[in-house]
Design a protein around this motif. Structure first.
Motif: not given
Length: 452
Positions: A40-44, A51-52
Motif C-alpha cells: 500500500s505504500a507510495q514511495i517516489k 515497493v520492495p
C-alpha cells in the motif's frame, strides 16, 4: 501466541498482569505488517504495491516493530481476559507499565506488564436479621395548614409598585456588591437582579430588615456584622459593607383559603375538603417513601460497617465526579459560577471532593455489597417485572410506553433497567429480613430533613 502469563494482586483491587508472547508470533506479526505496507505504500521511484519490503523495512522498521508490539498486546489481552475471573472494571483500560521504555526485539520473546482495577473481594458481614430503629411520624393540623398556605402563596396576585417603598412580605429585586473602606467594589461579590421575599431571610447577606423603607432605584451602603456562628463560614465573625440598589418592588395579595381556591388549583377539586384529602394522601405517601428509604439506608450502612472490601480508586473517582455534576446542576451546569461560590467560602473543588470522599466511598461500598447479596441470594428479575418498571419510568418521563422502550433499546439501557429492578429487590429483601423497631416520635418536617 501467549507463552506465559502471571497475575499478582496489588493494593486497592489492582491486578498486575505480566505476559510473555512467543518470539515466532512477534516475527509473524511484524512480517505481516511489512507485507501490508509494501502493498500500500507510495514511495517516489516505485509504483504503488511494488515497493520492495527491504525498502520499507529500512525506512520504517522501528515504527512497524512498535505497531506489531501494540497489536500483539491488544490481541493477547483480549484472549487472556476472556478467561480470567479477575477482569478489569467495565470502563477501565489496562495501563502499560514502563511504556516509555517499551521496545520490540524480533529475536526475543515480547514481555509486557499491565495493571488494571477489578471488582474487589468482598467478605460480607451479617446481612439478615439486621436490627434498626426508625422514627414514628404523625401528621398534624399544622402540616395540612402549611401546605394550604403554600398553595395560597402560589396563587397570590403579584402587582408591581412603581413608586412604592419596601415593606415586609414585598417581593423585591436588588443588585448588590461588597465594597471596601473606600467604597470600591470587591471582585467576585456582585450579583445583579436578585429577587427575594422580604422577611424570609432567603438572601446571602440577610438584608431583609436593611432594605425596608428603600424606594425603587434607591441605593444604599449597608454595614453588617455577623456572629461567629453565622451559617455562612466566610461571613462568620466578619464585618462587611454591601452596596444595594432596589430595582423592583412588588406586593402580593393572598386569596382566601376556601372552595374557590381549591377549584383554582385544579378542576378535580370541587371543595376545600377535596384538596385537604389529597394533601393528606400525598403527605402520607411521602412519609411511607421516606421511611422506606431510611430503612434501606440504615440496614445497608450496618452491613457496610461489618463487611470487608476495598474501594477501587477509579470507582471512587467516578462517584466523586457524579457528585460534582449533581452539584453543578444547581448552577445550571455553569462550573465557573460554582467555583466562584466556593472561592467566596475559601474553598476549592479539591477541598469539596475531600469533604465528599467518606460518603462517596460508602456509596460505592453499598452498591458493591448489594451486588454481592444479589449473587448470594440469586435474586433474579422476570420479564414481567422489567416491563412493569419500563411502564412506570415511561409514565414518570411523560413518554408513551413504546417510545420509551425504543429509547431504552437504542441506548443499550435494557440491562441497566433490569439491574435497577434487581437492586431494588435486594434492598426490599434486606428490609423484609431485618428487625425494624420503632424509635423516637418526630414531626413530618423533621422526617423530610433526615439524611440518614
Amino acid at each position: 501466541m501467549v507463552k506465559n502469563k502471571e497475575l499478582k494482586t496489588l493494593e486497592n483491587s489492582t491486578i498486575e498482569l505480566s505476559v510473555t508472547i512467543e518470539r515466532d508470533s512477534v516475527k509473524k506479526e511484524y512480517d505481516e505488517l511489512l507485507k501490508k505496507y509494501s502493498q500500500s505504500a507510495q514511495i517516489k521511484g516505485f509504483r504503488k504495491g511494488k515497493v520492495p519490503p527491504a525498502i520499507i523495512e529500512r525506512k520504517f522498521s522501528d515504527s512497524i516493530r512498535a505497531e506489531a508490539g501494540y497489536s500483539l498486546m491488544e490481541k493477547s489481552l483480549e484472549e487472556i481476559l476472556k478467561d480470567l475471573e479477575k477482569k478489569p472494571l467495565p470502563y477501565y483500560i489496562p495501563k502499560l507499565q514502563n511504556e516509555e521504555n517499551f521496545t520490540v526485539d524480533l529475536d526475543k520473546d515480547l514481555v509486557y506488564v499491565v495493571t488494571y482495577e477489578t471488582y474487589p473481594d468482598i467478605t460480607l458481614g451479617q446481612y439478615k436479621g439486621i436490627e434498626i430503629e426508625i422514627p414514628e411520624v404523625e401528621l398534624t393540623q399544622a402540616d395540612e395548614e402549611r401546605e394550604l398556605k403554600r398553595y395560597q402563596d402560589q396563587n397570590a396576585i403579584v402587582t408591581e409598585e412603581k413608586d412604592g417603598i419596601v415593606k415586609k412580605d414585598n417581593v423585591v429585586t436588588i443588585s448588590y456588591v461588597e465594597v471596601d473602606e473606600n467604597g470600591k467594589a470587591i471582585d467576585g461579590t456582585s450579583r445583579e437582579d436578585f429577587t427575594f421575599t422580604v422577611g424570609t431571610g432567603y438572601n446571602y447577606y440577610k438584608l431583609d430588615d436593611d432594605v425596608i423603607g428603600l424606594k425603587t432605584n434607591e441605593e444604599k451602603i449597608i454595614e453588617k456584622t455577623y456572629a461567629k456562628d453565622f451559617e455562612y463560614k466566610d461571613l462568620a465573625g466578619k464585618s462587611v459593607k454591601v452596596k444595594v440598589k432596589v430595582t423592583n418592588i412588588k406586593s402580593r395579595q393572598l386569596p382566601e383559603i376556601n372552595d374557590d381556591l381549591a377549584q383554582d388549583i385544579n378542576e378535580k377539586y370541587k371543595t376545600l375538603d377535596d384538596l385537604k384529602k389529597d394533601i393528606n394522601e400525598k403527605q402520607n405517601g411521602m412519609i411511607e417513601m421516606k421511611l422506606t428509604a431510611i430503612k434501606q439506608q440504615r440496614i445497608l450502612s450496618k452491613i457496610v460497617d461489618t463487611s470487608t472490601l476495598e474501594v477501587p480508586p477509579s470507582m471512587l473517582e467516578n462517584e466523586l465526579d457524579q457528585s460534582w455534576n449533581n452539584f453543578l446542576y444547581q448552577f445550571g451546569g455553569n462550573e465557573e459560577k460554582a467555583l466562584q461560590l466556593l472561592a467566596m467560602q475559601n474553598k476549592t473543588k479539591k477541598d469539596l471532593w475531600e469533604d465528599w470522599k467518606p460518603s462517596a466511598a460508602n456509596s460505592v461500598k453499598g452498591r458493591l455489597i448489594i451486588n454481592k447479596i444479589i449473587g448470594e441470594e440469586k435474586i433474579e428479575v422476570s420479564d414481567e417485572e422489567t416491563a412493569a418498571e419500563m411502564k412506570k419510568q415511561a409514565l414518570q418521563a411523560g413518554m408513551l410506553e413504546e417510545e420509551f422502550k425504543k429509547h431504552i433499546e437504542e441506548n443499550n439501557m435494557a440491562e441497566y433497567l433490569r439491574h435497577a429492578v434487581r437492586e431494588r429487590k435486594a434492598q426490599n429483601f434486606l428490609v423484609e429480613n431485618g428487625v425494624i423497631k420503632k424509635g423516637e416520635k418526630i414531626s413530618f418536617l423533621t422526617l423530610l430533613g433526615l439524611n440518614s
